[in-house]
Design a protein around this motif. Structure first.
Motif, PDB file in Angstrom:
ATOM      1  N   ALA A 183       0.810  -1.220   0.000  1.00 42.77           N
ATOM      2  CA  ALA A 183       0.000   0.000   0.000  1.00 42.77           C
ATOM      3  C   ALA A 183       0.842   1.268   0.000  1.00 42.77           C
ATOM      4  CB  ALA A 183      -0.926   0.006   1.222  1.00 42.77           C
ATOM      5  N   GLY A 184       2.169   1.102  -0.050  1.00 46.15           N
ATOM      6  CA  GLY A 184       3.023   2.291  -0.062  1.00 46.15           C
ATOM      7  C   GLY A 184       3.386   2.719   1.353  1.00 46.15           C
ATOM      8  N   VAL A 185       3.247   3.996   1.631  1.00 46.18           N
ATOM      9  CA  VAL A 185       3.617   4.541   2.937  1.00 46.18           C
ATOM     10  C   VAL A 185       2.704   3.938   4.006  1.00 46.18           C
ATOM     11  CG1 VAL A 185       3.855   6.629   4.323  1.00 46.18           C
ATOM     12  CG2 VAL A 185       4.428   6.669   1.881  1.00 46.18           C
ATOM     13  N   MET A 186       3.309   3.283   5.008  1.00 47.53           N
ATOM     14  CA  MET A 186       2.518   2.565   6.002  1.00 47.53           C
ATOM     15  C   MET A 186       1.621   3.497   6.803  1.00 47.53           C
ATOM     16  SD  MET A 186       1.509  -0.203   7.377  1.00 47.53           S
ATOM     17  CE  MET A 186       2.623  -1.426   6.694  1.00 47.53           C
ATOM     18  N   ALA A 187       2.132   4.664   7.194  1.00 48.41           N
ATOM     19  CA  ALA A 187       1.317   5.583   7.987  1.00 48.41           C
ATOM     20  C   ALA A 187       0.047   5.960   7.248  1.00 48.41           C
ATOM     21  CB  ALA A 187       2.123   6.834   8.334  1.00 48.41           C
ATOM     22  N   ARG A 188       0.157   6.193   5.955  1.00 51.39           N
ATOM     23  CA  ARG A 188      -1.019   6.555   5.160  1.00 51.39           C
ATOM     24  C   ARG A 188      -1.976   5.374   5.046  1.00 51.39           C
ATOM     25  NH1 ARG A 188       0.396   9.929   0.042  1.00 51.39           N
ATOM     26  NH2 ARG A 188       1.070  11.217   1.806  1.00 51.39           N
ATOM     27  N   ALA A 189      -1.425   4.171   4.913  1.00 56.70           N
ATOM     28  CA  ALA A 189      -2.272   2.979   4.826  1.00 56.70           C
ATOM     29  C   ALA A 189      -3.047   2.775   6.128  1.00 56.70           C
ATOM     30  CB  ALA A 189      -1.414   1.759   4.516  1.00 56.70           C
ATOM     31  N   LEU A 190      -2.389   3.021   7.278  1.00 59.06           N
ATOM     32  CA  LEU A 190      -3.054   2.849   8.566  1.00 59.06           C
ATOM     33  C   LEU A 190      -4.136   3.895   8.796  1.00 59.06           C
ATOM     34  CD1 LEU A 190      -0.037   1.956  10.877  1.00 59.06           C
ATOM     35  CD2 LEU A 190      -1.717   0.417   9.857  1.00 59.06           C
ATOM     36  N   GLN A 191      -4.020   5.035   8.134  1.00 57.67           N
ATOM     37  CA  GLN A 191      -5.056   6.064   8.255  1.00 57.67           C
ATOM     38  C   GLN A 191      -6.310   5.714   7.469  1.00 57.67           C
ATOM     39  OE1 GLN A 191      -2.670   9.435   6.959  1.00 57.67           O
ATOM     40  NE2 GLN A 191      -2.539  10.213   9.052  1.00 57.67           N
ATOM     41  N   GLN A 192      -6.213   4.709   6.608  1.00 53.65           N
ATOM     42  CA  GLN A 192      -7.358   4.337   5.785  1.00 53.65           C
ATOM     43  C   GLN A 192      -7.913   2.958   6.131  1.00 53.65           C
ATOM     44  OE1 GLN A 192      -6.007   4.705   1.745  1.00 53.65           O
ATOM     45  NE2 GLN A 192      -5.492   6.887   1.950  1.00 53.65           N
ATOM     46  N   ALA A 193      -7.092   2.118   6.749  1.00 53.83           N
ATOM     47  CA  ALA A 193      -7.518   0.744   7.046  1.00 53.83           C
ATOM     48  C   ALA A 193      -8.391   0.702   8.295  1.00 53.83           C
ATOM     49  CB  ALA A 193      -6.284  -0.131   7.247  1.00 53.83           C
ATOM     50  N   PRO A 194      -9.273  -0.284   8.411  1.00 52.69           N
ATOM     51  CA  PRO A 194     -10.061  -0.459   9.642  1.00 52.69           C
ATOM     52  C   PRO A 194      -9.133  -0.676  10.844  1.00 52.69           C
ATOM     53  CG  PRO A 194     -10.972  -1.779   7.869  1.00 52.69           C
ATOM     54  CD  PRO A 194      -9.661  -1.262   7.369  1.00 52.69           C
ATOM     55  N   VAL A 195      -9.530  -0.132  11.983  1.00 57.20           N
ATOM     56  CA  VAL A 195      -8.711  -0.209  13.184  1.00 57.20           C
ATOM     57  C   VAL A 195      -9.586  -0.647  14.360  1.00 57.20           C
ATOM     58  CG1 VAL A 195      -9.076   2.238  13.742  1.00 57.20           C
ATOM     59  CG2 VAL A 195      -7.060   1.053  14.643  1.00 57.20           C
ATOM     60  N   ILE A 196      -8.983  -1.342  15.319  1.00 58.13           N
ATOM     61  CA  ILE A 196      -9.680  -1.737  16.544  1.00 58.13           C
ATOM     62  C   ILE A 196      -9.315  -0.736  17.636  1.00 58.13           C
ATOM     63  CG2 ILE A 196     -10.139  -3.587  18.176  1.00 58.13           C
ATOM     64  CD1 ILE A 196     -10.761  -4.369  15.309  1.00 58.13           C
ATOM     65  N   VAL A 197     -10.306  -0.209  18.322  1.00 61.82           N
ATOM     66  CA  VAL A 197     -10.060   0.642  19.484  1.00 61.82           C
ATOM     67  C   VAL A 197     -10.862   0.086  20.657  1.00 61.82           C
ATOM     68  CG1 VAL A 197      -9.537   2.715  18.152  1.00 61.82           C
ATOM     69  CG2 VAL A 197     -11.897   2.273  18.864  1.00 61.82           C
ATOM     70  N   PHE A 198     -10.398   0.379  21.866  1.00 62.40           N
ATOM     71  CA  PHE A 198     -11.046  -0.138  23.071  1.00 62.40           C
ATOM     72  C   PHE A 198     -12.400   0.537  23.276  1.00 62.40           C
ATOM     73  CE2 PHE A 198     -11.743  -0.648  27.618  1.00 62.40           C
ATOM     74  CZ  PHE A 198     -11.387  -1.971  27.811  1.00 62.40           C
TER      75      PHE A 198
END
Length: 309
Positions: A183-198
């Motif tokens: 996906a290229g730059v990891m930080a940018r990919a993490l800003q778009q991918a689903p994430v788990i939060v408490f």
């Protein structure tokens, strides 16, 4: 300030604990009118409004000071009775309310409590709260001690460093293949991918992404908007392993899944370390002192020291 009549102080505490004037009256074996009169008399004596007459009743900021004093007074009285051989008349076992974050509960904290001597019996009343918010329970007088991420002591409390809780950025291999790999730059990919939060106060994932981008102050540079809320430590880890999203998992929970291939590091060599502290009332309580020493010893084994690689 004039001295605080103990019957009025104990009555205020009963109202806060029971939630209503009627329930406090039943617990104290007096009439609701007597409870109301005592609280009003205490407010007149202090010159402060001590209670918000809501349902349930809540202590004001000034009321929290009196509630904390009342709990400390009750603890000292029980300890004195125990030392005088009057523990049975005092109500039996020692009760200690403690605030602790969910990840500590799921990893190292509960085993630590099993090391506390049980002569006399010590009963724990655990309040689960985010490590950045546990000090609020101390301030309100709801607990006598807390595991917290704040090094700044609450008024009337002492602080000791416990160590670093290490979190690892992980995802299931299938999730990484779909959302992150290539996906290229990891930080940018993490800003778009689903994430788990408490929960909605969980900012660990946002903090991690901001650290990756080097834009720690940016309010919109955290993890993405596609968020699954999973409010248990074990459920959080399971959700990440199931592929619902990526997340920061405590190292003790992540390690076996990393070894088995159920999880993978999505950003190697970039853990997020959260400093943890033990705050407790400045109170000469043998039971509280014993618990503090046991917790500190367990933390020294389970957590990382400051500056750990």
């Amino acid at each position: 300030m004039d001295e605080l009549p103990l019957d009025q102080v104990r009555t205020l505490l009963a109202v806060v604990d029971e939630g209503t004037f009627d329930a406090a009256a039943a617990a104290l074996h007096v009439t609701p009118s007597a409870v109301s009169q005592r609280v009003k008399a205490l407010e007149q004596r202090t010159g402060r409004v001590l209670l918000m007459r809501t349902k349930p009743v809540r202590a004001t900021e000034s009321g929290q000071v009196v509630v904390r004093f009342a709990r400390q007074l009750a603890r000292l009285e029980r300890d004195a009775r125990a030392e005088l051989g009057m523990a049975q008349e005092a109500g039996g076992p020692v009760r200690l309310p403690i605030a602790v974050n969910a990840d500590s509960l799921a990893t190292w904290f509960l085993p630590a409590l099993t090391r506390v001597p049980q002569e006399p019996p010590v009963l724990f009343e655990l309040h689960r709260e985010d490590e950045s918010h546990t000090t609020a329970l101390l301030r309100e007088g709801q607990v006598m001690a807390a595991v917290t991420s704040s090094p700044d002591p609450v008024a009337g409390c002492t602080v000791r460093r416990l160590g670093l809780a290490r979190y690892l950025p992980v995802a299931s291999p299938r999730f990484a293949d779909r959302y992150l790999r290539g996906a290229g730059v990891m930080a940018r990919a993490l800003q778009q991918a689903p994430v788990i939060v408490f929960d909605r106060r969980d900012v660990l994932q946002d903090t991690f992404v901001r650290a990756l981008t080097g834009d720690a102050e940016a309010g919109d540079a955290g993890a993405g908007p596609l968020r699954h809320h999973v409010p248990t430590s074990e459920g959080f880890c399971d959700a990440v392993a199931a592929g619902l999203g990526w997340g920061l998992v405590p190292e003790p929970q992540a390690a076996p899944l990393l070894r088995s291939g159920g999880l993978e590091l999505i950003v190697p060599r970039r853990p997020l370390d959260v400093p943890l502290y033990w705050q407790q009332w400045k109170l000469d309580s043998p039971a509280l002192s014993t618990v503090a020493e046991v917790v500190a010893a367990a933390a020294a084994q389970a957590l990382l020291p400051p500056g750990a690689p």
